[in-house]
Design a protein around this motif. Structure first.
Motif, PDB file in Angstrom:
ATOM      1  N   TYR A   1       0.813  -1.224   0.000  1.00 48.53           N
ATOM      2  CA  TYR A   1       0.000   0.000   0.000  1.00 48.53           C
ATOM      3  C   TYR A   1       0.841   1.266   0.000  1.00 48.53           C
ATOM      4  CZ  TYR A   1      -4.322  -2.340  -0.312  1.00 48.53           C
ATOM      5  OH  TYR A   1      -5.351  -3.073  -0.822  1.00 48.53           O
TER       6      TYR A   1
ATOM      7  N   TYR B   1      -4.528   4.176  -5.987  1.00 49.90           N
ATOM      8  CA  TYR B   1      -5.635   3.351  -5.488  1.00 49.90           C
ATOM      9  C   TYR B   1      -7.014   3.901  -5.881  1.00 49.90           C
ATOM     10  CZ  TYR B   1      -8.504   0.634  -2.357  1.00 49.90           C
ATOM     11  OH  TYR B   1      -9.478  -0.199  -1.864  1.00 49.90           O
TER      12      TYR B   1
ATOM     13  N   TRP C   1     -14.465  -2.281  -6.684  1.00 52.55           N
ATOM     14  CA  TRP C   1     -15.278  -2.061  -5.468  1.00 52.55           C
ATOM     15  C   TRP C   1     -16.062  -0.771  -5.734  1.00 52.55           C
ATOM     16  CZ3 TRP C   1     -18.223  -3.268  -1.876  1.00 52.55           C
ATOM     17  CH2 TRP C   1     -18.268  -2.695  -0.605  1.00 52.55           C
TER      18      TRP C   1
ATOM     19  N   GLY D   1      -9.417  -0.993   8.508  1.00 51.28           N
ATOM     20  CA  GLY D   1      -8.818  -1.147   7.172  1.00 51.28           C
ATOM     21  C   GLY D   1      -9.482  -0.147   6.248  1.00 51.28           C
TER      22      GLY D   1
ATOM     23  N   THR E   1     -15.107   3.299   1.443  1.00 53.33           N
ATOM     24  CA  THR E   1     -16.254   2.745   2.183  1.00 53.33           C
ATOM     25  C   THR E   1     -16.712   3.738   3.237  1.00 53.33           C
ATOM     26  OG1 THR E   1     -15.431   0.536   1.762  1.00 53.33           O
ATOM     27  CG2 THR E   1     -17.025   0.764   3.548  1.00 53.33           C
TER      28      THR E   1
ATOM     29  N   ASP F   1      -6.414   2.176  10.053  1.00 55.76           N
ATOM     30  CA  ASP F   1      -5.684   1.457   9.003  1.00 55.76           C
ATOM     31  C   ASP F   1      -4.232   1.325   9.444  1.00 55.76           C
ATOM     32  OD1 ASP F   1      -6.459   0.896   5.800  1.00 55.76           O
ATOM     33  OD2 ASP F   1      -4.312   0.962   6.213  1.00 55.76           O
TER      34      ASP F   1
ATOM     35  N   GLN G   1      -2.181   5.240   3.001  1.00 58.09           N
ATOM     36  CA  GLN G   1      -3.606   5.184   2.649  1.00 58.09           C
ATOM     37  C   GLN G   1      -4.376   6.240   3.464  1.00 58.09           C
ATOM     38  OE1 GLN G   1      -4.177   3.403  -0.235  1.00 58.09           O
ATOM     39  NE2 GLN G   1      -5.568   1.924   0.691  1.00 58.09           N
TER      40      GLN G   1
ATOM     41  N   ALA H   1      -5.948  -4.241  12.542  1.00 60.29           N
ATOM     42  CA  ALA H   1      -7.291  -4.833  12.650  1.00 60.29           C
ATOM     43  C   ALA H   1      -7.282  -6.093  13.522  1.00 60.29           C
ATOM     44  CB  ALA H   1      -7.806  -5.172  11.256  1.00 60.29           C
TER      45      ALA H   1
ATOM     46  N   ALA I   1     -14.008  -3.344   4.909  1.00 55.96           N
ATOM     47  CA  ALA I   1     -14.216  -3.652   3.487  1.00 55.96           C
ATOM     48  C   ALA I   1     -12.885  -3.871   2.792  1.00 55.96           C
ATOM     49  CB  ALA I   1     -14.972  -2.511   2.816  1.00 55.96           C
TER      50      ALA I   1
ATOM     51  N   SER J   1     -10.268  -5.644   3.420  1.00 62.04           N
ATOM     52  CA  SER J   1      -9.045  -5.654   4.222  1.00 62.04           C
ATOM     53  C   SER J   1      -8.705  -7.062   4.710  1.00 62.04           C
ATOM     54  CB  SER J   1      -9.206  -4.699   5.416  1.00 62.04           C
ATOM     55  OG  SER J   1      -7.985  -4.517   6.073  1.00 62.04           O
TER      56      SER J   1
HETATM   57  C1  LIG Z   1      -8.280  -2.875  -0.456  1.00 61.06           C
HETATM   58  S1  LIG Z   1      -7.904  -1.637   0.733  1.00 61.06           S
HETATM   59  C2  LIG Z   1      -9.550  -1.228   1.276  1.00 61.06           C
HETATM   60  C3  LIG Z   1      -9.666   0.169   1.766  1.00 61.06           C
HETATM   61  C4  LIG Z   1     -11.061   0.653   2.071  1.00 61.06           C
HETATM   62  N1  LIG Z   1     -11.707  -0.140   3.084  1.00 61.06           N
HETATM   63  C5  LIG Z   1     -11.937   0.786   0.845  1.00 61.06           C
HETATM   64  O1  LIG Z   1     -13.098   0.432   0.933  1.00 61.06           O
HETATM   65  O2  LIG Z   1     -11.475   1.263  -0.187  1.00 61.06           O
HETATM   66  C6  LIG Z   1      -7.283  -2.587   2.109  1.00 61.06           C
HETATM   67  C7  LIG Z   1      -6.815  -1.764   3.283  1.00 61.06           C
HETATM   68  O3  LIG Z   1      -6.604  -2.628   4.404  1.00 61.06           O
HETATM   69  C8  LIG Z   1      -5.472  -2.143   5.104  1.00 61.06           C
HETATM   70  N2  LIG Z   1      -4.943  -3.222   5.959  1.00 61.06           N
HETATM   71  C9  LIG Z   1      -4.374  -4.382   5.573  1.00 61.06           C
HETATM   72  N3  LIG Z   1      -4.058  -5.116   6.643  1.00 61.06           N
HETATM   73  C10 LIG Z   1      -4.436  -4.415   7.750  1.00 61.06           C
HETATM   74  C11 LIG Z   1      -4.364  -4.641   9.142  1.00 61.06           C
HETATM   75  N4  LIG Z   1      -3.843  -5.771   9.650  1.00 61.06           N
HETATM   76  N5  LIG Z   1      -4.848  -3.692   9.967  1.00 61.06           N
HETATM   77  C12 LIG Z   1      -5.364  -2.526   9.473  1.00 61.06           C
HETATM   78  N6  LIG Z   1      -5.445  -2.257   8.156  1.00 61.06           N
HETATM   79  C13 LIG Z   1      -5.000  -3.186   7.292  1.00 61.06           C
HETATM   80  C14 LIG Z   1      -4.528  -1.704   4.005  1.00 61.06           C
HETATM   81  O4  LIG Z   1      -3.530  -0.833   4.489  1.00 61.06           O
HETATM   82  C15 LIG Z   1      -5.500  -1.047   3.023  1.00 61.06           C
HETATM   83  O5  LIG Z   1      -5.656   0.325   3.249  1.00 61.06           O
END
Ligand SMILES: C[S@@+](CC[C@H](N)C(=O)[O-])C[C@H]1O[C@@H](n2cnc3c(N)ncnc32)[C@H](O)[C@@H]1O
Length: 268
Positions: A14, A21, A30, A54, A60, A77, A82, A102, A118, A120
């Motif tokens: 990320y 993104y 999405w 996340g 979202t 996050d 991000q 998370a 969403a 994540s």
């Molecule tokens: C595909 S993006 C989704 C972002 C947002 N929820 C959306 O709807 O666009 C995945 C996000 O999850 C975060 N992420 C991944 N692993 C995580 C963790 N263990 N704890 C917190 N955030 C996490 C990433 O940094 C990233 O911003």
């Protein structure tokens, strides 16, 4: 292989993906109609407090703040890059924003009326732990909603997907929710307009209601992976190799999605 289903790999993934993104990922994979369909399961209203775990650049969260005052919606996050993008969005200016994991949420038990996450879960090394955390911080009678991809039915897509990150089976999502202690588990299939594969769903939104106060039922083993754990030179090289290979597998989905979206648009 699930090369990016690790915290350090996801952090670096990320670091770079955040640059494009909002432009390249969400418009294809999405979409606003998918978000609207998923968020129906959260039964949002303006009296609630919500955690978006996340939350990333806030796509979202933007759907959530259309129904809930932004100051009542906390964004968490693990990626500062991000969250920096989210900070630039006027609609999200009043949302508290936190760097955090998370799988180890920095909140007391029974804190939020709603938990939303969403896209994540596919990066969480221990998805059951993340869902147990969702349960723990949700108030009794509150709802948690997890949205994520589903194992592709197409063999080539599945190979690429599973080299990249976690694509759980539909039953796995529901099993993790029930094991954490959630009741009234419900699932809704989601897909962008270009998705035509009838053999299986593209993504899933799964919700559950917390029946009683306190911690989750499920027993978890060991400690969660630590984003900040120091690495030896050899481990750093391994993270870099996983990052490059996993990101290449993930990147293949962008042209595939773009071509299918274009074709679907031409067909009307
Ligand atoms: C595909 S993006 C989704 C972002 C947002 N929820 C959306 O709807 O666009 C995945 C996000 O999850 C975060 N992420 C991944 N692993 C995580 C963790 N263990 N704890 C917190 N955030 C996490 C990433 O940094 C990233 O911003």
């Amino acid at each position: 292989m699930r090369l990016i289903q690790h915290k350090k790999e996801a952090y670096w993934f990320y670091r770079f993906l955040s640059l494009g993104y909002d432009r390249w990922v969400n418009p294809l994979f999405w979409t606003p109609p998918m978000r609207a369909a998923a968020l129906e399961l959260a039964r949002l209203d303006d009296a609630l407090t919500v955690l978006d775990a996340g939350a990333g650049t806030g796509f979202t969260t933007e759907g959530i703040v259309a129904r809930v005052p932004a100051r009542q919606v906390t964004m968490l996050d693990q990626s500062p890059h991000q969250l920096a993008r989210a900070r630039a969005k006027a609609a999200l200016a009043d949302c508290p924003k936190l760097l955090g994991d998370a799988e180890r949420l920095p909140f007391a038990d029974d804190t939020f009326d709603r938990y939303v996450s969403a896209g994540s879960i596919e990066y969480w090394p221990d998805p059951q732990r993340g869902i147990a955390e969702a349960y723990r911080v949700t108030k009794p009678q509150g709802t948690a909603l997890i949205i994520g991809p589903v194992r592709p039915a197409n063999r080539l897509a599945r190979r690429l997907a599973e080299a990249w990150m976690l694509f759980p089976a539909a039953e796995e999502y529901e099993g993790w929710m029930r094991a954490a202690g959630f009741d009234q588990v419900q699932a809704k299939e989601l897909a962008p307009a270009w998705y035509r594969d009838r053999r299986g769903p593209y993504a899933l939104a799964v919700s559950g209601v917390k029946p009683a106060p306190g911690p989750p039922r499920v027993a978890l083993r060991g400690a969660p992976e630590d984003l900040y754990a120091p690495l030896t030179a050899k481990q750093r090289a391994l993270v870099a190799a996983r990052l490059v290979t996993g990101a290449a597998a993930g990147a293949a989905f962008v042209p595939i999605g773009a071509v299918l979206a274009l074709r679907a648009r031409r067909r009307g």
